[in-house]
Design a protein around this motif. Structure first.
Motif, PDB file in Angstrom:
ATOM      1  N   THR A  38     -14.222 -71.189  45.970  1.00  0.00           N
ATOM      2  CA  THR A  38     -14.266 -72.651  45.886  1.00  0.00           C
ATOM      3  C   THR A  38     -15.651 -73.178  46.253  1.00  0.00           C
ATOM      4  O   THR A  38     -16.218 -74.023  45.551  1.00  0.00           O
ATOM      5  CB  THR A  38     -13.185 -73.269  46.790  1.00  0.00           C
ATOM      6  OG1 THR A  38     -11.898 -72.832  46.334  1.00  0.00           O
ATOM      7  CG2 THR A  38     -13.240 -74.789  46.764  1.00  0.00           C
ATOM      8  N   GLY A  39     -16.219 -72.648  47.325  1.00  0.00           N
ATOM      9  CA  GLY A  39     -17.569 -73.072  47.726  1.00  0.00           C
ATOM     10  C   GLY A  39     -18.620 -72.700  46.701  1.00  0.00           C
ATOM     11  O   GLY A  39     -19.516 -73.493  46.392  1.00  0.00           O
ATOM     12  N   ALA A  40     -18.520 -71.499  46.155  1.00  0.00           N
ATOM     13  CA  ALA A  40     -19.488 -71.058  45.152  1.00  0.00           C
ATOM     14  C   ALA A  40     -19.361 -71.888  43.876  1.00  0.00           C
ATOM     15  O   ALA A  40     -20.370 -72.213  43.237  1.00  0.00           O
ATOM     16  CB  ALA A  40     -19.302 -69.575  44.855  1.00  0.00           C
ATOM     17  N   ARG A  41     -18.142 -72.234  43.502  1.00  0.00           N
ATOM     18  CA  ARG A  41     -17.953 -73.070  42.310  1.00  0.00           C
ATOM     19  C   ARG A  41     -18.546 -74.458  42.503  1.00  0.00           C
ATOM     20  O   ARG A  41     -19.108 -75.036  41.571  1.00  0.00           O
ATOM     21  CB  ARG A  41     -16.468 -73.170  41.956  1.00  0.00           C
ATOM     22  CG  ARG A  41     -15.934 -71.913  41.313  1.00  0.00           C
ATOM     23  CD  ARG A  41     -14.492 -72.077  40.935  1.00  0.00           C
ATOM     24  NE  ARG A  41     -13.999 -70.892  40.237  1.00  0.00           N
ATOM     25  CZ  ARG A  41     -12.738 -70.694  39.924  1.00  0.00           C
ATOM     26  NH1 ARG A  41     -11.828 -71.607  40.241  1.00  0.00           N
ATOM     27  NH2 ARG A  41     -12.361 -69.607  39.291  1.00  0.00           N
ATOM     28  N   GLU A  42     -18.439 -74.988  43.700  1.00  0.00           N
ATOM     29  CA  GLU A  42     -19.056 -76.286  43.984  1.00  0.00           C
ATOM     30  C   GLU A  42     -20.567 -76.184  43.816  1.00  0.00           C
ATOM     31  O   GLU A  42     -21.202 -77.087  43.281  1.00  0.00           O
ATOM     32  CB  GLU A  42     -18.685 -76.758  45.384  1.00  0.00           C
ATOM     33  CG  GLU A  42     -17.233 -77.180  45.506  1.00  0.00           C
ATOM     34  CD  GLU A  42     -16.800 -77.459  46.939  1.00  0.00           C
ATOM     35  OE1 GLU A  42     -17.631 -77.328  47.878  1.00  0.00           O
ATOM     36  OE2 GLU A  42     -15.617 -77.804  47.123  1.00  0.00           O
ATOM     37  N   ARG A  43     -21.145 -75.097  44.276  1.00  0.00           N
ATOM     38  CA  ARG A  43     -22.595 -74.884  44.132  1.00  0.00           C
ATOM     39  C   ARG A  43     -22.972 -74.762  42.658  1.00  0.00           C
ATOM     40  O   ARG A  43     -23.973 -75.319  42.213  1.00  0.00           O
ATOM     41  CB  ARG A  43     -23.005 -73.623  44.900  1.00  0.00           C
ATOM     42  CG  ARG A  43     -24.460 -73.275  44.762  1.00  0.00           C
ATOM     43  CD  ARG A  43     -25.249 -73.641  45.998  1.00  0.00           C
ATOM     44  NE  ARG A  43     -26.660 -73.749  45.674  1.00  0.00           N
ATOM     45  CZ  ARG A  43     -27.536 -72.762  45.777  1.00  0.00           C
ATOM     46  NH1 ARG A  43     -27.170 -71.605  46.236  1.00  0.00           N
ATOM     47  NH2 ARG A  43     -28.791 -72.953  45.445  1.00  0.00           N
ATOM     48  N   ILE A  44     -22.169 -74.014  41.886  1.00  0.00           N
ATOM     49  CA  ILE A  44     -22.424 -73.879  40.448  1.00  0.00           C
ATOM     50  C   ILE A  44     -22.347 -75.235  39.759  1.00  0.00           C
ATOM     51  O   ILE A  44     -23.186 -75.556  38.916  1.00  0.00           O
ATOM     52  CB  ILE A  44     -21.450 -72.866  39.810  1.00  0.00           C
ATOM     53  CG1 ILE A  44     -21.872 -71.449  40.187  1.00  0.00           C
ATOM     54  CG2 ILE A  44     -21.376 -73.037  38.294  1.00  0.00           C
ATOM     55  CD1 ILE A  44     -20.911 -70.369  39.737  1.00  0.00           C
ATOM     56  N   ASP A  45     -21.354 -76.049  40.128  1.00  0.00           N
ATOM     57  CA  ASP A  45     -21.241 -77.388  39.529  1.00  0.00           C
ATOM     58  C   ASP A  45     -22.488 -78.218  39.822  1.00  0.00           C
ATOM     59  O   ASP A  45     -22.996 -78.921  38.938  1.00  0.00           O
ATOM     60  CB  ASP A  45     -19.991 -78.107  40.040  1.00  0.00           C
ATOM     61  CG  ASP A  45     -18.695 -77.493  39.516  1.00  0.00           C
ATOM     62  OD1 ASP A  45     -18.738 -76.704  38.541  1.00  0.00           O
ATOM     63  OD2 ASP A  45     -17.631 -77.799  40.094  1.00  0.00           O
ATOM     64  N   ALA A  46     -22.999 -78.132  41.046  1.00  0.00           N
ATOM     65  CA  ALA A  46     -24.224 -78.869  41.403  1.00  0.00           C
ATOM     66  C   ALA A  46     -25.418 -78.336  40.619  1.00  0.00           C
ATOM     67  O   ALA A  46     -26.249 -79.110  40.128  1.00  0.00           O
ATOM     68  CB  ALA A  46     -24.474 -78.776  42.909  1.00  0.00           C
ATOM     69  N   LEU A  47     -25.512 -77.015  40.490  1.00  0.00           N
ATOM     70  CA  LEU A  47     -26.598 -76.424  39.703  1.00  0.00           C
ATOM     71  C   LEU A  47     -26.507 -76.847  38.243  1.00  0.00           C
ATOM     72  O   LEU A  47     -27.517 -77.174  37.618  1.00  0.00           O
ATOM     73  CB  LEU A  47     -26.574 -74.896  39.814  1.00  0.00           C
ATOM     74  CG  LEU A  47     -26.985 -74.320  41.170  1.00  0.00           C
ATOM     75  CD1 LEU A  47     -26.616 -72.845  41.253  1.00  0.00           C
ATOM     76  CD2 LEU A  47     -28.462 -74.540  41.416  1.00  0.00           C
ATOM     77  N   ASP A  48     -25.293 -76.834  37.686  1.00  0.00           N
ATOM     78  CA  ASP A  48     -25.113 -77.267  36.298  1.00  0.00           C
ATOM     79  C   ASP A  48     -25.571 -78.710  36.104  1.00  0.00           C
ATOM     80  O   ASP A  48     -26.209 -79.032  35.102  1.00  0.00           O
ATOM     81  CB  ASP A  48     -23.655 -77.114  35.862  1.00  0.00           C
ATOM     82  CG  ASP A  48     -23.266 -75.669  35.592  1.00  0.00           C
ATOM     83  OD1 ASP A  48     -24.162 -74.813  35.440  1.00  0.00           O
ATOM     84  OD2 ASP A  48     -22.046 -75.403  35.526  1.00  0.00           O
ATOM     85  N   ARG A  50     -27.906 -80.241  37.780  1.00  0.00           N
ATOM     86  CA  ARG A  50     -29.369 -80.213  37.795  1.00  0.00           C
ATOM     87  C   ARG A  50     -29.916 -79.661  36.484  1.00  0.00           C
ATOM     88  O   ARG A  50     -30.898 -80.180  35.945  1.00  0.00           O
ATOM     89  CB  ARG A  50     -29.867 -79.388  38.975  1.00  0.00           C
ATOM     90  CG  ARG A  50     -29.662 -80.099  40.310  1.00  0.00           C
ATOM     91  CD  ARG A  50     -29.970 -79.250  41.520  1.00  0.00           C
ATOM     92  NE  ARG A  50     -31.244 -78.559  41.467  1.00  0.00           N
ATOM     93  CZ  ARG A  50     -31.544 -77.503  42.225  1.00  0.00           C
ATOM     94  NH1 ARG A  50     -30.676 -77.033  43.089  1.00  0.00           N
ATOM     95  NH2 ARG A  50     -32.723 -76.922  42.127  1.00  0.00           N
TER      96      ARG A  50
END
Length: 112
Positions: A38-48, A50
């Motif tokens: 869940t935490g990693a997916r949140e990071r991926i969403d933020a990267l996407d 950007r």
């Protein structure tokens, strides 16, 4: 009493589906793994977000270049520059980088 009839007070109706848990949503087998995912997916969403912003910026800069080239009597697309971009992405990311660069170039060209 049928399952379509009224429920006893405090009882859930038969047609309600159970709530999805983090484990169900992530495909993890443990709560700890679900938390990591869940935490990693949140990071991926933020990267996407950007990456999308950077692509939109690239499209805008490319439009400025195309306008300057066309207004000076040049062609809209500079194929040698596109080959440089393709090579750069291929060197950095391998064969999938070429496909990514092609997609970026297509987005930045606009309608030809």
């Amino acid at each position: 009493m049928s399952s379509s009839g009224p429920c006893r007070p405090g009882a859930a109706p038969d047609h309600q589906e159970p709530l999805m848990t983090a484990i169900d949503v992530t495909g993890a087998r443990t709560p700890e793994a679900a938390d990591v995912i869940t935490g990693a997916r949140e990071r991926i969403d933020a990267l996407d977000d950007r990456i999308i912003g950077l692509i939109q910026e690239r499209v805008a800069v490319s439009a400025v270049i195309q306008e300057a080239r066309i207004s000076s009597g040049g062609r809209r697309v500079n194929l040698s520059r596109e080959m440089d971009v393709l090579g750069h992405y291929r060197e950095a990311l391998g064969k999938p980088g070429t496909a990514l660069a092609m997609t970026l170039l297509e987005l930045c060209r606009g309608k030809i």
